[in-house]
Write a protein that holds these residues in place. Structure first.
Motif, mmCIF file in Angstrom:
data_model
loop_
_atom_site.group_PDB
_atom_site.id
_atom_site.type_symbol
_atom_site.label_atom_id
_atom_site.label_comp_id
_atom_site.label_asym_id
_atom_site.label_seq_id
_atom_site.Cartn_x
_atom_site.Cartn_y
_atom_site.Cartn_z
ATOM 1 N N ARG A 2 1.045 -1.204 -0.255
ATOM 2 C CA ARG A 2 0.120 -0.042 -0.079
ATOM 3 C C ARG A 2 0.861 1.192 -0.008
ATOM 4 O O ARG A 2 1.729 1.497 0.715
ATOM 5 C CB ARG A 2 -0.920 0.050 1.101
ATOM 6 C CG ARG A 2 -1.809 0.877 1.218
ATOM 7 C CD ARG A 2 -2.882 0.628 2.003
ATOM 8 N NE ARG A 2 -4.153 1.448 1.934
ATOM 9 C CZ ARG A 2 -4.787 1.681 3.193
ATOM 10 N NH1 ARG A 2 -4.726 1.251 4.533
ATOM 11 N NH2 ARG A 2 -5.835 2.567 2.867
ATOM 12 N N THR A 4 1.547 4.861 0.907
ATOM 13 C CA THR A 4 1.150 5.814 1.917
ATOM 14 C C THR A 4 2.246 7.018 2.090
ATOM 15 O O THR A 4 3.456 6.576 1.815
ATOM 16 C CB THR A 4 0.672 5.092 3.232
ATOM 17 O OG1 THR A 4 1.842 4.627 3.601
ATOM 18 C CG2 THR A 4 -0.327 4.220 3.159
ATOM 19 N N PHE A 32 -0.698 6.852 -4.504
ATOM 20 C CA PHE A 32 -0.842 6.686 -3.312
ATOM 21 C C PHE A 32 -2.306 6.401 -2.819
ATOM 22 O O PHE A 32 -3.273 7.134 -3.708
ATOM 23 C CB PHE A 32 -0.425 8.025 -2.555
ATOM 24 C CG PHE A 32 1.181 8.044 -2.405
ATOM 25 C CD1 PHE A 32 1.829 7.777 -1.348
ATOM 26 C CD2 PHE A 32 1.621 8.642 -3.631
ATOM 27 C CE1 PHE A 32 3.045 7.831 -1.396
ATOM 28 C CE2 PHE A 32 3.220 8.479 -3.566
ATOM 29 C CZ PHE A 32 3.775 8.247 -2.575
ATOM 30 N N GLU A 33 -2.445 5.647 -2.002
ATOM 31 C CA GLU A 33 -3.709 5.287 -1.323
ATOM 32 C C GLU A 33 -4.155 6.188 -0.117
ATOM 33 O O GLU A 33 -5.416 6.645 0.010
ATOM 34 C CB GLU A 33 -3.859 3.830 -0.946
ATOM 35 C CG GLU A 33 -3.754 3.068 -2.131
ATOM 36 C CD GLU A 33 -3.541 1.389 -1.783
ATOM 37 O OE1 GLU A 33 -4.620 1.153 -0.998
ATOM 38 O OE2 GLU A 33 -2.700 0.812 -2.239
ATOM 39 N N VAL A 34 -3.078 6.558 0.557
ATOM 40 C CA VAL A 34 -3.339 7.395 1.890
ATOM 41 C C VAL A 34 -2.200 8.624 2.020
ATOM 42 O O VAL A 34 -1.122 8.251 1.575
ATOM 43 C CB VAL A 34 -3.310 6.445 3.199
ATOM 44 C CG1 VAL A 34 -3.584 7.340 4.505
ATOM 45 C CG2 VAL A 34 -3.970 5.169 3.088
#
Length: 150
Positions: A2, A4, A32-34
């Motif tokens: 992931r 981030t 980016f996811e977060v």
């Protein structure tokens, strides 16, 4: 894995460049996811000291409004977290805890840059000699404080 990033500063901390929305767009563009936005926290000093490497107290409301707006605007594309980077300033920790609760801060990054407070002008970025042990001790004490409040 992931993608981030929780350590992001904007121009509000007076030593970084870029605006909140630019960073959000770049994070989305780069997969980016977060994204956590974590400008250096403002402090309510007992003195008339003005820090030049952090957001000022009167800039916080704009910071909060901006991050929360972007959090909602881009919620279908990226998760945005509302954070601050804070030092361990023993005499101000009660104030910081109350401030974070009151403003519903999602997270804190621990960045111990100064010995005592930045009012004391003892920058630890290049700590040598007598300040190395003090730096170590304040880092450990700061981490213990966080553990007590989690």
């Amino acid at each position: 894995m992931r993608q981030t990033n929780f350590h992001t500063h904007t121009s509000r901390c007076h030593h970084a460049y870029g605006e909140d929305e630019e960073m959000v767009r770049a994070a989305i563009q780069n997969g980016f996811e977060v994204l956590g936005i974590s400008d250096h926290t403002c402090w309510k000093y007992d003195s008339d000291f003005v820090a030049h490497m952090r957001m000022k107290l009167d800039e916080f409301a704009d910071y909060k409004d901006s991050v929360l707006y972007l959090k909602d605007r881009y919620k279908k594309q990226i998760e945005i977290r509302f954070g601050l980077e804070a030092e361990y300033f023993p005499k101000y920790m009660d104030w910081l805890l109350d401030f974070c609760i009151e403003n519903e801060i999602d997270y804190l990054i621990f960045g111990n840059h100064y010995y005592g407070t930045d009012e004391d002008h003892i920058y630890l970025g290049g700590a040598k000699g007598e300040y190395i042990k003090g730096y170590f001790d304040t880092c450990v004490e700061g981490m213990k404080q966080v553990c007590m409040h989690t």
